[in-house]
Write a protein that holds these residues in place. Structure first.
Motif, PDB file in Angstrom:
ATOM      1  N   VAL A 103       0.818  -1.214   0.000  1.00 51.11           N
ATOM      2  CA  VAL A 103       0.000   0.000   0.000  1.00 51.11           C
ATOM      3  C   VAL A 103       0.857   1.272   0.000  1.00 51.11           C
ATOM      4  O   VAL A 103       0.627   2.164  -0.812  1.00 51.11           O
ATOM      5  CB  VAL A 103      -1.010  -0.017   1.179  1.00 51.11           C
ATOM      6  N   PRO A 104       1.882   1.377   0.866  1.00 51.88           N
ATOM      7  CA  PRO A 104       2.661   2.618   0.849  1.00 51.88           C
ATOM      8  C   PRO A 104       3.432   2.865  -0.453  1.00 51.88           C
ATOM      9  O   PRO A 104       3.515   3.998  -0.915  1.00 51.88           O
ATOM     10  CB  PRO A 104       3.645   2.471   2.009  1.00 51.88           C
ATOM     11  N   LEU A 105       3.997   1.820  -1.067  1.00 53.91           N
ATOM     12  CA  LEU A 105       4.785   1.998  -2.281  1.00 53.91           C
ATOM     13  C   LEU A 105       3.979   1.801  -3.554  1.00 53.91           C
ATOM     14  O   LEU A 105       4.421   2.172  -4.638  1.00 53.91           O
ATOM     15  CB  LEU A 105       5.982   1.034  -2.303  1.00 53.91           C
ATOM     16  N   GLY A 106       2.829   1.174  -3.454  1.00 55.40           N
ATOM     17  CA  GLY A 106       2.020   0.890  -4.629  1.00 55.40           C
ATOM     18  C   GLY A 106       2.369  -0.462  -5.225  1.00 55.40           C
ATOM     19  O   GLY A 106       3.419  -1.048  -4.946  1.00 55.40           O
ATOM     20  N   PHE A 107       1.471  -0.976  -6.059  1.00 52.21           N
ATOM     21  CA  PHE A 107       1.607  -2.325  -6.611  1.00 52.21           C
ATOM     22  C   PHE A 107       2.825  -2.452  -7.520  1.00 52.21           C
ATOM     23  O   PHE A 107       3.597  -3.408  -7.412  1.00 52.21           O
ATOM     24  CB  PHE A 107       0.336  -2.703  -7.378  1.00 52.21           C
ATOM     25  N   ILE A 108       3.016  -1.524  -8.431  1.00 57.56           N
ATOM     26  CA  ILE A 108       4.067  -1.672  -9.430  1.00 57.56           C
ATOM     27  C   ILE A 108       5.458  -1.627  -8.804  1.00 57.56           C
ATOM     28  O   ILE A 108       6.297  -2.497  -9.068  1.00 57.56           O
ATOM     29  CB  ILE A 108       3.924  -0.605 -10.544  1.00 57.56           C
ATOM     30  N   ILE A 109       5.721  -0.660  -7.944  1.00 52.91           N
ATOM     31  CA  ILE A 109       7.046  -0.531  -7.335  1.00 52.91           C
ATOM     32  C   ILE A 109       7.333  -1.702  -6.398  1.00 52.91           C
ATOM     33  O   ILE A 109       8.398  -2.321  -6.480  1.00 52.91           O
ATOM     34  CB  ILE A 109       7.174   0.814  -6.591  1.00 52.91           C
ATOM     35  N   SER A 110       6.388  -2.032  -5.518  1.00 53.44           N
ATOM     36  CA  SER A 110       6.632  -3.126  -4.569  1.00 53.44           C
ATOM     37  C   SER A 110       6.753  -4.465  -5.283  1.00 53.44           C
ATOM     38  O   SER A 110       7.592  -5.297  -4.921  1.00 53.44           O
ATOM     39  CB  SER A 110       5.544  -3.170  -3.499  1.00 53.44           C
ATOM     40  N   SER A 111       5.957  -4.684  -6.330  1.00 56.42           N
ATOM     41  CA  SER A 111       6.055  -5.938  -7.089  1.00 56.42           C
ATOM     42  C   SER A 111       7.371  -6.008  -7.849  1.00 56.42           C
ATOM     43  O   SER A 111       7.990  -7.074  -7.921  1.00 56.42           O
ATOM     44  CB  SER A 111       4.888  -6.063  -8.061  1.00 56.42           C
ATOM     45  N   SER A 112       7.818  -4.893  -8.408  1.00 61.34           N
ATOM     46  CA  SER A 112       9.096  -4.877  -9.130  1.00 61.34           C
ATOM     47  C   SER A 112      10.255  -5.214  -8.205  1.00 61.34           C
ATOM     48  O   SER A 112      11.124  -6.027  -8.555  1.00 61.34           O
ATOM     49  CB  SER A 112       9.327  -3.508  -9.768  1.00 61.34           C
ATOM     50  N   ILE A 113      10.268  -4.607  -7.041  1.00 63.12           N
ATOM     51  CA  ILE A 113      11.337  -4.887  -6.072  1.00 63.12           C
ATOM     52  C   ILE A 113      11.295  -6.348  -5.642  1.00 63.12           C
ATOM     53  O   ILE A 113      12.330  -7.024  -5.596  1.00 63.12           O
ATOM     54  CB  ILE A 113      11.226  -3.941  -4.855  1.00 63.12           C
ATOM     55  N   THR A 114      10.107  -6.854  -5.335  1.00 64.07           N
ATOM     56  CA  THR A 114       9.962  -8.239  -4.878  1.00 64.07           C
ATOM     57  C   THR A 114      10.390  -9.219  -5.961  1.00 64.07           C
ATOM     58  O   THR A 114      11.107 -10.191  -5.684  1.00 64.07           O
ATOM     59  CB  THR A 114       8.506  -8.518  -4.445  1.00 64.07           C
ATOM     60  N   ILE A 115       9.978  -8.990  -7.195  1.00 64.99           N
ATOM     61  CA  ILE A 115      10.353  -9.889  -8.293  1.00 64.99           C
ATOM     62  C   ILE A 115      11.866  -9.870  -8.498  1.00 64.99           C
ATOM     63  O   ILE A 115      12.484 -10.923  -8.699  1.00 64.99           O
ATOM     64  CB  ILE A 115       9.601  -9.511  -9.581  1.00 64.99           C
TER      65      ILE A 115
END
Length: 168
Positions: A103-115
Motif C-alpha cells: 500500500v505505501p509503495l504501490g503495486f508496481i514498485i513493490s512488485s518490481s522490487i519483490t520480483i
C-alpha cells in the motif's frame, strides 16, 4: 507416497498448499462475502470470488503438478532439509515485507522490487533478464487487473496519473 518424499520441505509445502487451496476453493462461498446488490444489480463488474477462485485453482494445479513431477524424479537422500526450511523462511520473509509495503509503495514498485529480489535469490544472475521481468510483469499485471478485470490495486498517485494520461 513414502515418508522421505514427504519429508522434503518443498514437497511438504506443496502438499499443505494443495490441501488448503483445495479447501479454500471448495468453501469459497463461506470465505468471500456476497457483493452488495442495488435494485437487483451488483455494484461490481465481476463477482468478488472470481479472482480468489482463479488463484486458488491455479495454486492447486501447480502444487499437484509439482508433486507429480517431484515423485517421478525423486531420488532418496540422507539430507534432512534444513537448508530448504531456511530458504522457505527467507521466501516467507520477503513476501511478508511485500505485503507490508504494497500500500505505501504501490503495486508496481513493490512488485518490481519483490520480483527482482526473488529472481536474484533463486539464482538468476542475468541483470537484463531480472530488470525486464521486474519491470514489465508488474505493469502488465496492473493494467490487466485494473483495466480488464476492473479490480482495484493500490498505486502511488503519480504512477496512476501517468498511466491514465498514457492510456487516455
Amino acid at each position: 507416497m513414502n515418508s522421505s518424499f514427504i519429508r522434503k520441505p518443498e514437497n511438504m509445502f506443496a502438499l499443505v498448499c494443495l490441501v488448503f487451496s483445495t479447501l479454500g476453493f471448495v468453501f469459497m462461498g463461506a470465505l468471500v462475502a456476497k457483493p452488495k446488490v442495488l435494485f437487483g444489480q451488483s455494484l461490481t463488474a465481476i463477482t468478488p470470488s472470481i479472482f480468489p477462485s482463479i488463484i486458488l485453482g491455479l495454486l492447486a494445479l501447480l502444487c499437484l503438478a509439482h508433486l507429480i513431477i517431484a515423485k517421478r524424479n525423486f531420488v532418496p537422500s540422507n539430507e534432512q532439509g534444513i537448508i530448504g526450511i531456511g530458504r522457505g523462511a527467507v521466501f516467507f520473509s520477503i513476501m511478508t515485507v511485500y505485503g507490508l509495503v504494497l500500500v505505501p509503495l504501490g503495486f508496481i514498485i513493490s512488485s518490481s522490487i519483490t520480483i527482482a529480489v526473488l529472481s536474484w535469490y533463486t539464482g538468476n544472475r542475468s541483470k537484463l533478464q531480472i530488470a525486464l521481468i521486474a519491470i514489465l510483469a508488474p505493469i502488465f499485471l496492473y493494467l490487466s487487473a485494473t483495466r480488464l478485470l476492473a479490480v482495484y490495486l493500490p498505486e502511488l498517485d503519480v504512477i496512476e496519473l501517468a498511466i491514465s494520461r498514457l492510456l487516455g
